[in-house]
Design a protein around this motif. Structure first.
Motif, PDB file in Angstrom:
ATOM      1  N   PRO A 203       0.834  -1.206   0.000  1.00 13.89           N
ATOM      2  CA  PRO A 203       0.000   0.000   0.000  1.00 13.89           C
ATOM      3  C   PRO A 203       0.864   1.249   0.000  1.00 13.89           C
ATOM      4  O   PRO A 203       2.005   1.232   0.464  1.00 13.89           O
ATOM      5  CB  PRO A 203      -0.803  -0.130   1.295  1.00 13.89           C
ATOM      6  N   GLN A 204       0.315   2.310  -0.534  1.00 10.89           N
ATOM      7  CA  GLN A 204       1.027   3.581  -0.571  1.00 10.89           C
ATOM      8  C   GLN A 204       0.367   4.575   0.377  1.00 10.89           C
ATOM      9  O   GLN A 204      -0.856   4.617   0.499  1.00 10.89           O
ATOM     10  CB  GLN A 204       1.052   4.148  -1.988  1.00 10.89           C
ATOM     11  N   PHE A 205       1.200   5.360   1.033  1.00  3.42           N
ATOM     12  CA  PHE A 205       0.723   6.355   1.980  1.00  3.42           C
ATOM     13  C   PHE A 205       1.334   7.708   1.639  1.00  3.42           C
ATOM     14  O   PHE A 205       2.451   7.792   1.103  1.00  3.42           O
ATOM     15  CB  PHE A 205       1.103   5.981   3.422  1.00  3.42           C
ATOM     16  N   SER A 221       4.796  18.475   2.171  1.00  4.13           N
ATOM     17  CA  SER A 221       5.040  17.051   1.952  1.00  4.13           C
ATOM     18  C   SER A 221       6.534  16.800   2.084  1.00  4.13           C
ATOM     19  O   SER A 221       7.326  17.725   2.308  1.00  4.13           O
ATOM     20  CB  SER A 221       4.547  16.631   0.565  1.00  4.13           C
ATOM     21  N   LEU A 222       6.937  15.540   1.919  1.00  6.17           N
ATOM     22  CA  LEU A 222       8.362  15.224   1.996  1.00  6.17           C
ATOM     23  C   LEU A 222       9.140  15.878   0.859  1.00  6.17           C
ATOM     24  O   LEU A 222      10.323  16.189   0.995  1.00  6.17           O
ATOM     25  CB  LEU A 222       8.558  13.702   1.961  1.00  6.17           C
ATOM     26  N   ASP A 223       8.462  16.099  -0.259  1.00  9.94           N
ATOM     27  CA  ASP A 223       9.151  16.670  -1.420  1.00  9.94           C
ATOM     28  C   ASP A 223       9.491  18.149  -1.240  1.00  9.94           C
ATOM     29  O   ASP A 223      10.495  18.630  -1.767  1.00  9.94           O
ATOM     30  CB  ASP A 223       8.292  16.495  -2.680  1.00  9.94           C
ATOM     31  N   ASN A 224       8.662  18.869  -0.512  1.00 12.47           N
ATOM     32  CA  ASN A 224       8.916  20.312  -0.336  1.00 12.47           C
ATOM     33  C   ASN A 224       9.068  20.691   1.137  1.00 12.47           C
ATOM     34  O   ASN A 224       8.684  21.783   1.559  1.00 12.47           O
ATOM     35  CB  ASN A 224       7.785  21.131  -0.970  1.00 12.47           C
ATOM     36  N   VAL A 233       4.279  21.174  13.986  1.00 10.97           N
ATOM     37  CA  VAL A 233       3.025  21.260  14.741  1.00 10.97           C
ATOM     38  C   VAL A 233       2.319  19.911  14.786  1.00 10.97           C
ATOM     39  O   VAL A 233       1.969  19.396  15.842  1.00 10.97           O
ATOM     40  CB  VAL A 233       2.091  22.330  14.139  1.00 10.97           C
ATOM     41  N   ASP A 234       2.132  19.318  13.620  1.00  3.36           N
ATOM     42  CA  ASP A 234       1.409  18.046  13.555  1.00  3.36           C
ATOM     43  C   ASP A 234       1.694  17.389  12.199  1.00  3.36           C
ATOM     44  O   ASP A 234       2.304  18.002  11.312  1.00  3.36           O
ATOM     45  CB  ASP A 234      -0.095  18.280  13.713  1.00  3.36           C
ATOM     46  N   SER A 235       1.244  16.150  12.059  1.00  3.86           N
ATOM     47  CA  SER A 235       1.374  15.446  10.782  1.00  3.86           C
ATOM     48  C   SER A 235       0.183  14.520  10.615  1.00  3.86           C
ATOM     49  O   SER A 235      -0.430  14.088  11.593  1.00  3.86           O
ATOM     50  CB  SER A 235       2.677  14.639  10.723  1.00  3.86           C
ATOM     51  N   LYS A 236      -0.154  14.214   9.385  1.00  2.23           N
ATOM     52  CA  LYS A 236      -1.241  13.285   9.102  1.00  2.23           C
ATOM     53  C   LYS A 236      -0.854  12.431   7.906  1.00  2.23           C
ATOM     54  O   LYS A 236      -0.245  12.902   6.941  1.00  2.23           O
ATOM     55  CB  LYS A 236      -2.552  14.036   8.830  1.00  2.23           C
ATOM     56  N   THR A 237      -1.202  11.146   8.012  1.00  2.00           N
ATOM     57  CA  THR A 237      -0.864  10.184   6.961  1.00  2.00           C
ATOM     58  C   THR A 237      -2.138   9.603   6.392  1.00  2.00           C
ATOM     59  O   THR A 237      -3.013   9.152   7.129  1.00  2.00           O
ATOM     60  CB  THR A 237       0.028   9.057   7.525  1.00  2.00           C
ATOM     61  N   VAL A 238      -2.235   9.611   5.068  1.00  5.16           N
ATOM     62  CA  VAL A 238      -3.418   9.117   4.364  1.00  5.16           C
ATOM     63  C   VAL A 238      -2.988   8.023   3.396  1.00  5.16           C
ATOM     64  O   VAL A 238      -2.000   8.172   2.679  1.00  5.16           O
ATOM     65  CB  VAL A 238      -4.132  10.256   3.602  1.00  5.16           C
ATOM     66  N   GLN A 239      -3.727   6.913   3.401  1.00  5.39           N
ATOM     67  CA  GLN A 239      -3.429   5.838   2.467  1.00  5.39           C
ATOM     68  C   GLN A 239      -3.979   6.196   1.095  1.00  5.39           C
ATOM     69  O   GLN A 239      -5.173   6.457   0.932  1.00  5.39           O
ATOM     70  CB  GLN A 239      -4.037   4.517   2.949  1.00  5.39           C
TER      71      GLN A 239
END
Length: 463
Positions: A203-205, A221-224, A233-239
């Motif tokens: 799966p990709q997240f 994002s990780l790219d920028n 502050v916070d982070s959120k991960t979506v599949q």
């Protein structure tokens, strides 16, 4: 038509009974796992910090005992009206919760069958709709359920069931779960549990970071990802894509220096002790002497020994101060540690990546057991507790007594019916004889009147 209603009611009663018994039991044998799931619900509602652990553990034990007991009472048709209403209320609440899970998706697994059976939120909702329909039928026609136990003996089943299921949870808390449905059960190879099947897609997240600078919040994002002048502050991960997830997908061991020794531990051909302590600040330190003795034994026989924890350096330092621990500490994911063993701390013995044995902190190997290399000791071999043996013990401890009670109750009811019938016959015989005598006497009188001379009858009538 009445027989059809009776059959359908008892079919619904059987479906409810089997489901409640299974669901309640698999949670009762793993009360800590059910507690963790309750904490997941509280976290989704932002209430975790307001409810102490003893409340969530008590709720775990009480919920599983209630569910199991309702199932047994439904199976034996005990307190038919009251129990059917309680089951209906229970299913109404569970159905509403599962509807919330489908709509909001706060957690992926409802935990209704513990770790034994995993259902999606949609599957859980569908299952609850069926059970709710069955509960409605049973609540409407409770007296159509056939009793297995006489009303006068129901108290025996009630007390026996409650004591048994509470004792099951108590033993599972003190020791370890009687049945282990997790991927780290005794006999499981962790490396194989981490493998991906050939051709399977992972799966990709996508992870989004919320950072702040000069009072302004932005998402990256990780790219920028920005420079260090931005404050996290916070982070959120979506599949973003579904895929195959192996049973073990988050097991890793990091040393204090940041070195990953996962493969080193799992590929070691010999034995390895892993002391599992998700939170050292909450760990039970009463048996630290036994842990130290096991570590000394491991050093004497060149057996690697690591303590895996999710605690920070301050908690580790405090644990070392109060226990005198000299063994190395490594970092592992908190959820993974809670999944490996239901004890804080708990001890795991590995050999070539395979789980050989597990102990809670209440049943650690003692000094008299550590007198030779592990290969020569019983604790260095997998226990012979097979699934069939465990089921046999459950049959002997719980099912068989209920079967014998049911047979004795039916025999007692039948003998009581026979005695009552005999008493009715004895009571009715004198009445029957008297009725026959009266009938015979009336017949005799009638015959006498018919054969009496006419003149005499006329004479008698003229008087």
């Amino acid at each position: 038509m009445d027989s059809i209603k009776k059959f359908f009611t008892n079919l619904c009663r059987l479906i409810l009974a089997v489901t409640f018994i299974f669901s309640g039991y698999v949670k009762a044998v793993d009360p800590l796992g059910t507690q963790y799931k309750i904490q997941d619900y509280l976290e989704a509602l932002s209430l975790q910090g307001y409810v102490p652990d003893w409340v969530t553990l008590g709720t775990s034990v009480g919920l599983s005992a209630l569910e199991f007991s309702l199932g047994i009472f439904m199976l034996f048709a005990i307190c038919r009206r009251r129990n059917s209403r309680l089951v209906l209320i229970f299913m109404l609440v569970m159905t509403l919760i599962s509807l919330w899970l489908v709509v909001a998706n706060p957690i992926e697994d409802c935990g209704c069958f513990g770790d034994a059976v995993k259902l999606t939120n949609a599957e859980t909702f569908g299952k609850n709709i069926v059970l709710l329909a069955c509960a409605v039928v049973v609540a409407i026609y409770p007296l159509r359920m056939v009793r297995f136990i006489s009303k006068s003996n129901q108290w025996i089943v009630i007390n026996f069931t409650i004591v048994y299921i509470l004792a099951t949870s108590a033993v599972s808390i003190y020791r370890l779960p009687w049945f282990d449905f997790r991927p780290y059960h005794v006999g499981a190879n962790i490396l194989k549990g981490m493998e991906m099947p050939p051709g399977a897609q992972a799966p990709q997240f996508e992870t989004t970071f919320i950072l702040q600078k000069n009072g302004v919040k932005k998402e990256f994002s990780l790219d920028n990802y920005p420079d260090s002048t931005w404050q996290f502050v916070d982070s959120k991960t979506v599949q973003t894509r579904d895929g195959y997830v192996p049973p073990i997908h988050d097991f890793s061991i990091q040393t204090a220096g940041g070195e990953d020794i996962t493969q080193q531990v799992l590929t070691d051909k010999g034995y390895t002790f892993l002391l599992i302590a998700p939170h050292l600040e909450l760990a039970n330190e009463t048996n630290f002497g036994d842990i130290d003795q096991i570590y000394e034994y491991a050093q004497a026989y060149n057996v690697p020994f690591y303590c895996l924890t999710a605690s920070n350096e301050q908690a580790i330092s405090h644990w070392e101060d109060i226990t005198g621990a000299e063994y190395p500490f490594c970092t592992t994911d908190e959820t993974t540690l809670k999944t490996i063993v239901r004890s804080n701390p708990g001890l795991v013995l590995l050999k070539n990546g395979t789980v050989i044995n597990k102990w809670s902190h209440n049943e650690l190997p003692q000094t008299e057991e550590l007198t030779a290399p592990l290969a020569e000791l019983s604790i260095g071999r997998m226990p012979a507790n097979s699934m069939a043996g465990k089921i046999t013990k459950i049959f002997l401890w719980f099912i068989l007594p209920l079967i014998l009670l049911t047979l004795a109750d039916r025999l007692w009811s039948w003998s009581k019916w026979v005695r009552a019938k005999e008493q009715r016959i004895k009571r009715d015989i004198p009445t029957f004889k008297k009725e026959k005598e009266n009938e015979k006497e009336n017949c005799c009188r009638q015959l006498e009147n018919e054969h009496e001379p006419a003149g005499r009858r006329d004479s008698g009538q003229g008087d």
